[in-house]
Design a protein around this motif. Sequence first.
Motif, PDB file in Angstrom:
ATOM      1  N   LEU A 157       0.818  -1.219   0.000  1.00 30.23           N
ATOM      2  CA  LEU A 157       0.000   0.000   0.000  1.00 30.23           C
ATOM      3  C   LEU A 157       0.851   1.269   0.000  1.00 30.23           C
ATOM      4  N   GLU A 158       1.977   1.248   0.728  1.00 28.69           N
ATOM      5  CA  GLU A 158       2.794   2.460   0.839  1.00 28.69           C
ATOM      6  C   GLU A 158       3.387   2.866  -0.514  1.00 28.69           C
ATOM      7  N   ALA A 159       3.386   1.939  -1.486  1.00 32.91           N
ATOM      8  CA  ALA A 159       3.920   2.253  -2.820  1.00 32.91           C
ATOM      9  C   ALA A 159       2.875   2.917  -3.721  1.00 32.91           C
ATOM     10  N   ALA A 160       1.626   2.999  -3.247  1.00 29.09           N
ATOM     11  CA  ALA A 160       0.538   3.489  -4.108  1.00 29.09           C
ATOM     12  C   ALA A 160       0.730   4.936  -4.582  1.00 29.09           C
ATOM     13  N   PRO A 161       1.086   5.882  -3.681  1.00 24.99           N
ATOM     14  CA  PRO A 161       1.207   7.266  -4.176  1.00 24.99           C
ATOM     15  C   PRO A 161       2.227   7.415  -5.310  1.00 24.99           C
ATOM     16  N   GLU A 162       3.414   6.843  -5.145  1.00 26.87           N
ATOM     17  CA  GLU A 162       4.435   6.993  -6.195  1.00 26.87           C
ATOM     18  C   GLU A 162       3.979   6.319  -7.494  1.00 26.87           C
ATOM     19  N   ALA A 163       3.332   5.153  -7.369  1.00 24.78           N
ATOM     20  CA  ALA A 163       2.848   4.456  -8.566  1.00 24.78           C
ATOM     21  C   ALA A 163       1.782   5.292  -9.270  1.00 24.78           C
ATOM     22  N   PHE A 164       0.945   5.938  -8.481  1.00 26.03           N
ATOM     23  CA  PHE A 164      -0.104   6.781  -9.058  1.00 26.03           C
ATOM     24  C   PHE A 164       0.502   7.999  -9.769  1.00 26.03           C
ATOM     25  N   LEU A 165       1.471   8.640  -9.133  1.00 23.68           N
ATOM     26  CA  LEU A 165       2.108   9.807  -9.751  1.00 23.68           C
ATOM     27  C   LEU A 165       2.834   9.383 -11.033  1.00 23.68           C
ATOM     28  N   GLY A 166       3.384   8.181 -11.022  1.00 20.55           N
ATOM     29  CA  GLY A 166       4.052   7.641 -12.213  1.00 20.55           C
ATOM     30  C   GLY A 166       3.077   7.412 -13.361  1.00 20.55           C
ATOM     31  N   LEU A 167       1.881   6.936 -13.024  1.00 25.16           N
ATOM     32  CA  LEU A 167       0.838   6.699 -14.034  1.00 25.16           C
ATOM     33  C   LEU A 167       0.511   7.987 -14.785  1.00 25.16           C
ATOM     34  N   LEU A 168       0.517   9.099 -14.061  1.00 26.86           N
ATOM     35  CA  LEU A 168       0.190  10.390 -14.678  1.00 26.86           C
ATOM     36  C   LEU A 168       1.332  10.903 -15.548  1.00 26.86           C
ATOM     37  N   LYS A 169       2.473  10.193 -15.508  1.00 28.43           N
ATOM     38  CA  LYS A 169       3.621  10.611 -16.340  1.00 28.43           C
ATOM     39  C   LYS A 169       3.980   9.514 -17.343  1.00 28.43           C
ATOM     40  N   GLY A 170       3.146   8.482 -17.440  1.00 35.25           N
ATOM     41  CA  GLY A 170       3.414   7.422 -18.408  1.00 35.25           C
ATOM     42  C   GLY A 170       4.448   6.415 -17.955  1.00 35.25           C
ATOM     43  N   LYS A 171       4.762   6.368 -16.643  1.00 33.95           N
ATOM     44  CA  LYS A 171       5.774   5.398 -16.175  1.00 33.95           C
ATOM     45  C   LYS A 171       5.190   3.992 -16.100  1.00 33.95           C
ATOM     46  N   ASN A 172       3.863   3.895 -16.028  1.00 33.33           N
ATOM     47  CA  ASN A 172       3.237   2.560 -16.036  1.00 33.33           C
ATOM     48  C   ASN A 172       3.358   1.962 -17.436  1.00 33.33           C
ATOM     49  N   PHE A 173       3.359   0.642 -17.484  1.00 34.66           N
ATOM     50  CA  PHE A 173       3.364  -0.069 -18.765  1.00 34.66           C
ATOM     51  C   PHE A 173       2.228  -1.075 -18.662  1.00 34.66           C
ATOM     52  N   GLY A 174       1.041  -0.684 -19.136  1.00 39.63           N
ATOM     53  CA  GLY A 174      -0.161  -1.500 -18.968  1.00 39.63           C
ATOM     54  C   GLY A 174      -0.908  -1.080 -17.715  1.00 39.63           C
ATOM     55  N   LYS A 175      -1.878  -1.893 -17.329  1.00 35.76           N
ATOM     56  CA  LYS A 175      -2.756  -1.554 -16.202  1.00 35.76           C
ATOM     57  C   LYS A 175      -1.965  -1.392 -14.902  1.00 35.76           C
ATOM     58  N   GLN A 176      -2.099  -0.237 -14.246  1.00 34.00           N
ATOM     59  CA  GLN A 176      -1.365   0.007 -12.996  1.00 34.00           C
ATOM     60  C   GLN A 176      -2.153  -0.513 -11.800  1.00 34.00           C
ATOM     61  N   LEU A 177      -1.538  -1.443 -11.077  1.00 41.60           N
ATOM     62  CA  LEU A 177      -2.151  -2.051  -9.896  1.00 41.60           C
ATOM     63  C   LEU A 177      -1.210  -1.913  -8.711  1.00 41.60           C
ATOM     64  N   VAL A 178      -1.772  -2.085  -7.520  1.00 43.83           N
ATOM     65  CA  VAL A 178      -0.952  -2.216  -6.320  1.00 43.83           C
ATOM     66  C   VAL A 178      -1.319  -3.551  -5.685  1.00 43.83           C
ATOM     67  N   LYS A 179      -0.315  -4.382  -5.415  1.00 40.46           N
ATOM     68  CA  LYS A 179      -0.555  -5.691  -4.801  1.00 40.46           C
ATOM     69  C   LYS A 179      -0.522  -5.502  -3.283  1.00 40.46           C
ATOM     70  N   LEU A 180      -1.559  -5.967  -2.626  1.00 41.09           N
ATOM     71  CA  LEU A 180      -1.692  -5.677  -1.195  1.00 41.09           C
ATOM     72  C   LEU A 180      -1.525  -6.899  -0.303  1.00 41.09           C
ATOM     73  N   VAL A 181      -1.430  -8.087  -0.879  1.00 46.00           N
ATOM     74  CA  VAL A 181      -1.183  -9.280  -0.044  1.00 46.00           C
ATOM     75  C   VAL A 181       0.030 -10.033  -0.586  1.00 46.00           C
TER      76      VAL A 181
END
Length: 338
Positions: free
Chosen positions: A314-338
């Motif tokens: 969960l703690e990785a969610a903000p950075e992953a989200f900010l990355g999505l807005l800059k095209g750093k994701n490659f495909g569907k952006q998810l956060v694995k929580l378990v």
Amino acid sequence: MPTNQQIQLDNRPVGEAVASNFKLVTTETPALQDGQVLVRHHFLSLDPYMRGRMNDSKSYAVPQALGQTMGGGTVGEVMESKNDKYDVGDKVVGMGGWQQYSVVDATVLGALRKVDTTHVPLSAYLGAVGMPGVTAWYGLVKIIEPKAGETMVVSAATGAVGSAFAALSKARGCRTVGIAGGPDKCKYAVEELGFDACIDYKLHKDANSLSAALKDACPNGVDGYFENVGGMVLDAVLSRMNAFGRIAVCGMIAGYNGAPLPLTYPALILMNRLKVQGFIVSEHMEVWPEALKELGTMVATGKLRARESIAQGLEAAPEAFLGLLKGKNFGKQLVKLV
Ligand SMILES: NC(=O)c1ccc[n+]([C@@H]2O[C@H](COP(=O)([O-])OP(=O)(O)OC[C@H]3O[C@@H](n4cnc5c(N)ncnc54)[C@H](OP(=O)(O)O)[C@@H]3O)[C@@H](O)[C@H]2O)c1
């Protein structure tokens, strides 16, 4: 009841969103009331629309409240149930938000939906067989109304929506051209997603240059455009639209931080008698069963193999989200929580 970690919206962004807009908190999970279930989230979906909700401005949805858990789609497993329709172990999709657990009143229509993971992986219910997939389906089938042999173009082509769009458009016999950022994404679009061609918009400094590349990729012009980005990309595609072309306006991610996205030649809409229609997928729940059926079959049969970017914890969610807005994701952006 388990201890729950949540990410709340702490303060609103001014311009670009930053990590300090978010706050990680730990809370106790309340005991279940009749009709409620406790869901442990396996995956959280990160989506561009969340950026708009961080602003306190007029939109189609109410803003995300400060000091509250960020909203968002989740898939997970029922851990405890006080509702006859849900058993412990059921896999479910819902709007659990940026947290590890949610207590859901499952008597509320649409609050939770059981999913079958026999042929479709759980995470796909947040992507190709979920909201982004239905978004692609609605814009293509209901707004663009493609005919076999026509040419379709989609921007943000390798993302959650774009990758589903490619499979749906190809299945309808259309030439399908993507626009994406960078050589790796474009290679993947053609080799894995089935696009006939993909243009790297980052190689083009202005709309004229991108328009010339589109002319090569779309020798018969463009009949349908699925707009995810706005700005220079929209200007370029607009210049290649055929008479009576259709544009489904799905997103304008290039402007989500507040930068204006002016349209250079709106007269092209008139000259080419274009249909330009915006839409919000959650306002068309009537098409979801039909769309999910087609998308689920495509994923189960391997006709749609959408890539996922998975952040851990969960703690990785903000950075992953900010990355999505800059095209750093490659495909569907998810956060694995378990
Ligand atoms: N209307 C609706 O109901 C609805 C529902 C779902 C999604 N949407 C919209 O659909 C679009 C795609 O969503 P998604 O979930 O599939 O996201 P996504 O494509 O998985 O991720 C966003 C992508 O947008 C591109 N991008 C980001 N900033 C950009 C910029 N400044 N200029 C150009 N491209 C940029 C990036 O791809 P590149 O690296 O290729 O640039 C990035 O990977 C978004 O605009 C979203 O808001 C609308």
